[in-house]
Design a protein around this motif. Sequence first.
Motif, short mmCIF file in Angstrom:
data_model
loop_
_atom_site.label_atom_id
_atom_site.label_comp_id
_atom_site.label_asym_id
_atom_site.label_seq_id
_atom_site.Cartn_x
_atom_site.Cartn_y
_atom_site.Cartn_z
N TYR B 119 35.31 45.76 25.57
CA TYR B 119 34.29 44.75 25.84
C TYR B 119 33.24 45.31 26.79
CZ TYR B 119 32.76 39.87 26.02
OH TYR B 119 32.05 38.70 25.88
N GLY B 120 32.00 45.26 26.37
CA GLY B 120 30.92 45.88 27.13
C GLY B 120 30.83 45.43 28.57
N ALA B 121 31.02 44.14 28.81
CA ALA B 121 30.81 43.61 30.16
C ALA B 121 32.08 43.66 31.00
CB ALA B 121 30.28 42.19 30.08
N ALA B 122 33.13 44.32 30.50
CA ALA B 122 34.40 44.31 31.22
C ALA B 122 34.24 44.81 32.65
CB ALA B 122 35.42 45.16 30.48
N ALA B 123 33.42 45.86 32.82
CA ALA B 123 33.26 46.43 34.16
C ALA B 123 32.55 45.46 35.10
CB ALA B 123 32.50 47.74 34.09
N ARG B 124 31.76 44.55 34.51
CA ARG B 124 31.05 43.58 35.35
C ARG B 124 32.02 42.64 36.07
NH1 ARG B 124 26.16 45.40 35.57
NH2 ARG B 124 24.59 44.80 34.03
N ILE B 125 33.21 42.46 35.49
CA ILE B 125 34.19 41.61 36.17
C ILE B 125 35.44 42.41 36.52
CG2 ILE B 125 33.35 39.46 35.10
CD1 ILE B 125 36.00 39.64 33.35
N SER B 126 35.23 43.70 36.81
CA SER B 126 36.38 44.58 37.04
C SER B 126 37.22 44.15 38.25
CB SER B 126 35.90 46.01 37.23
OG SER B 126 34.98 46.05 38.30
N GLN B 127 36.61 43.41 39.17
CA GLN B 127 37.37 43.00 40.36
C GLN B 127 38.09 41.68 40.16
OE1 GLN B 127 37.76 45.15 42.65
NE2 GLN B 127 36.24 46.54 41.78
N VAL B 128 38.01 41.11 38.96
CA VAL B 128 38.69 39.84 38.71
C VAL B 128 40.17 40.12 38.48
CG1 VAL B 128 38.95 37.99 37.01
CG2 VAL B 128 36.66 38.67 37.79
N SER B 129 41.03 39.35 39.15
CA SER B 129 42.46 39.53 38.89
C SER B 129 42.88 38.62 37.74
CB SER B 129 43.29 39.27 40.15
OG SER B 129 42.96 38.03 40.71
N GLU B 130 42.49 37.35 37.81
CA GLU B 130 42.85 36.47 36.69
C GLU B 130 42.02 35.20 36.72
OE1 GLU B 130 46.72 34.75 36.97
OE2 GLU B 130 46.63 34.58 39.14
N ALA B 131 42.06 34.50 35.61
CA ALA B 131 41.45 33.17 35.53
C ALA B 131 42.59 32.17 35.37
CB ALA B 131 40.50 33.09 34.35
N VAL B 132 42.50 31.07 36.11
CA VAL B 132 43.58 30.09 36.08
C VAL B 132 43.00 28.72 35.75
CG1 VAL B 132 45.42 29.00 37.43
CG2 VAL B 132 44.78 31.39 37.88
N ALA B 133 43.62 28.03 34.80
CA ALA B 133 43.18 26.67 34.49
C ALA B 133 43.80 25.72 35.51
CB ALA B 133 43.62 26.30 33.08
N TYR B 137 39.37 20.64 32.82
CA TYR B 137 37.94 20.95 32.96
C TYR B 137 37.62 21.78 34.21
CZ TYR B 137 37.73 17.27 29.44
OH TYR B 137 37.93 16.52 28.31
N THR B 138 38.65 22.41 34.78
CA THR B 138 38.41 23.19 35.99
C THR B 138 39.08 24.55 35.85
OG1 THR B 138 38.58 21.09 37.19
CG2 THR B 138 38.48 23.11 38.51
N VAL B 139 38.32 25.61 36.16
CA VAL B 139 38.88 26.95 36.08
C VAL B 139 38.63 27.67 37.40
CG1 VAL B 139 38.83 29.17 34.89
CG2 VAL B 139 38.34 27.10 33.65
N ASP B 140 39.66 28.34 37.90
CA ASP B 140 39.47 29.20 39.07
C ASP B 140 39.46 30.64 38.60
OD1 ASP B 140 39.39 27.10 40.75
OD2 ASP B 140 41.43 27.36 41.58
N ILE B 141 38.44 31.38 39.02
CA ILE B 141 38.45 32.80 38.73
C ILE B 141 38.75 33.52 40.03
CG2 ILE B 141 37.13 34.77 37.85
CD1 ILE B 141 35.96 32.96 35.83
N LYS B 142 39.87 34.22 40.02
CA LYS B 142 40.33 34.86 41.26
C LYS B 142 39.99 36.35 41.22
CE LYS B 142 44.19 31.66 41.89
NZ LYS B 142 43.69 31.02 43.12
N THR B 143 39.58 36.86 42.39
CA THR B 143 39.21 38.26 42.45
C THR B 143 40.11 39.00 43.44
OG1 THR B 143 37.55 37.73 44.12
CG2 THR B 143 36.81 37.84 41.85
N LYS B 144 40.19 40.31 43.23
CA LYS B 144 41.06 41.13 44.09
C LYS B 144 40.41 41.30 45.46
CE LYS B 144 41.99 43.67 39.94
NZ LYS B 144 41.53 44.87 39.25
N VAL B 145 39.08 41.41 45.46
CA VAL B 145 38.34 41.57 46.71
C VAL B 145 37.17 40.59 46.66
CG1 VAL B 145 38.91 44.00 47.06
CG2 VAL B 145 36.96 43.37 45.65
N VAL B 146 36.45 40.48 47.77
CA VAL B 146 35.25 39.65 47.77
C VAL B 146 34.29 40.22 46.73
CG1 VAL B 146 33.25 38.94 49.12
CG2 VAL B 146 35.53 38.97 50.17
#
Lengths: 306, 497
Positions: B119-133, B137-146
């Motif tokens: 996926y081309g944009a994968a590196a754009r979210i490389s610091q994302v650890s996971e997305a949690v529902a 209607y609410t999603v948290d996107i968690k990152t490894k670092v700020v």
Amino acid sequence: MILRYILRRLAFLPLTLLLVALATFVVLRLTGNPVDIFLDINRTPEQVEALTQRLHLDLPIPAQFLIFLRDLLHGDFGESLQFSGSAATVVWDRAGATFQLAGTALGLAVLLGVTGGIVCAVWRDRLVDTIISSIAVAGQSMPSFWLGMLLIEFFALQMRWLPTSGYGEPRHLVLPAITLATILLPNFVLITRTSILELMGEQFVVTGRSKGLSRGRVLITHILPNAINPVLSFLGIQIGTLMAGSIITETIYAWPGVGRLLIGSIFKRDVPVVEAAVFFIATTIALANLTVDVLQMLIDPRIRRS
Amino acid sequence: MQRRHLLAALAAPLLMAAAPAFAADKVLTVGAAVFPDSLKPGIGSFASQSLLVQTNEQLVQRDAKGDPQPTLATSWEQIDPLTLRFHLRQGVKFTDGVEFTADDVVYTVKYVQDPQNAYGAAARISQVSEAVAVDKYTVDIKTKVVFPTLLRAMAEILILPKHYAEKVGTKGLTDRPMGAGPFIFQEWVPGDHYTLVANKNYWAGAPKVDKIIIRTIPDGSTRVAALVSGEAQIIEEVPIDQLEQVDASGIAKVDSIATSVGLVLTFDPTIKPFDNAKIRQAFDYAIDKEIILKQILKGKGELLDGQVLTKAALGYNPNLKARPYDPAKAKQMLTEAGYDFNTPVPITTQNGKYVSDTDICTAIAGMLNKIGVKATVNTVEGGVFQSMSNVLKMGPLHMIGWYSLGDADFATVWYTKAGHRTHWYSEKYEQLFLAARSTNDEKERVRLYHEMGALAYEETPSLFLFGLPSLYGVNKTTTGFSAPSDKILHLQKVELK
């Protein structure tokens, strides 16, 4: 006998194709790592690794070539990187458009070229010869991209008779076919003219005339069958030019053929598609050449015997 | 099999001619300059996203300035330094009737992260650890670092319907994309066109046209001809030498916008004497950027203000100005720095990658020649350019365009170690960059980028030239279209008169 000739030629076909495949393979690996070129500049290391493995680029080059050959024997060029599906299918899906364009253009070029050549030879040095020959020489020197733009300007923008570009309906085919035909047409005119004129001085022609045959009769029964061979030889040689010309023509007129597919895939280094497309074009040229040679044998007994 | 294929190819035109479109249909035809080769999700090019976004939208979309606007998400908040919470638009239905929920977002993030999907944009979210529902209607996107660029990065990610994607796989998604976007897939002919029909139930209101056909017309002159003849109502990338022709046609006009691409000439400071900042600055004085902008770019786009960022980008430093054209001063500076005027200075560039790239390089080489610098233009094919770039052997100067997409981080990264794209290195710049990447405080980030901009202006790792324009041709009777700064077509509001 002709059958044996065809079989012998077909037996050599794999060798030709193997050399083409080898050349494509080597060039694609000489001009930079396909992985670096295909993947986005923001690629992640995991993506690089995944694609490297998929293209077997982690193996030594000879091993890569062997894998390539093994897959090739199964008609498998691998999955396209940008399309969904196998590279062979991707190329084959675009082949119809290229055959349509190249076939029409070739038909036009041969029909008009040979007719023009006959007219020029019969009325040699008359006004009609001067006009047609001049147009042919001008056409020969006209780059096809330039002619394409002129045709669009006149027929699509000024007269509004035809669409500027596109694919699907017969009217879309007119301008690209004329543009592509023009690459070969002038040569057909000039070659036909020359070969008829050469034959006109031959003894069998003079004999034919002197025993009272009409000019037309001599032309049709004695000259034309002999004149057609140089035209066919030229055609055989120029099939490659036609395929190359179709790349430019397809680009100008947004024609969805193999030529444009190939260019696009080279820029993106979609290795499987480039290999499949080159292979397809090479096969087409080889088979076309074979057809031309067989036709020549059928027409000319001298070639058959040699 | 082969015969059937040929027959189909021959019969298709006849069949198409026999089935005229309904007279009442309002069909919008767009002439695309660059056309992706398939509708595979995540091919990472603007051209690809421009097609895919018609059926599959993002949580947020960029506006003309590059700022994120609510799309499938209505609002968002940073609930802690490592979690960005999205509130999703409720009641949105995919075109097969299934409702869009948090599960689709979670699935999409996973899909992007899977290296197999390239996926081309994968590196754009490389610091994302996971997305949690969190709920429907609410999603948290968690990152490894700020990870302050996360929100803008989400504008690159098109939401896939989980139920559909799981059923049909990547091949199915590619063959027949389906989403909640303004248009519905109808037909895809590789190398020719993409046809979509209006999604009457689109959440922001039904599109104003019944059908859109996005046609590839790779040749610039043909594209203009299609516009002028009325075959296409909108075309991408009008060739810069045909702008007047479009405006003079009486049928269409040019709609141009500055993109976020900063076109620069980057030095290799490991090649002497370009390790000397004074020599790099002297080159900057030797280039008449105003006249290139006026003559070659026909006044479209903008002059970069001594920095890689365009005016609209977050982090643009308004206190910097481009160095004026002063060849006498340039020559004097070079002489003072002991510059050897016999040094060959090839300028490496691609041809046709950016608007007028080769022409601009040629003009610059000429200007450098004027003060006695032995500059030449070295045009290379894209693949070769990329290989040279990967091993950082570009020669003394090379031309490149960096997209900021509205955020300084995306463009300034190429001057850091993490970017692997330049030999120039500054400890201070590196620290500022990392600091800006490590805070969610936008004011603080802007301050840091200003400081980086000032530093790069002094050090001149690149000659900062132009913010490139995006040039669209639009039929005069077509309304509701505005040239996008990121080359992504938004057609739901377009009306045909």
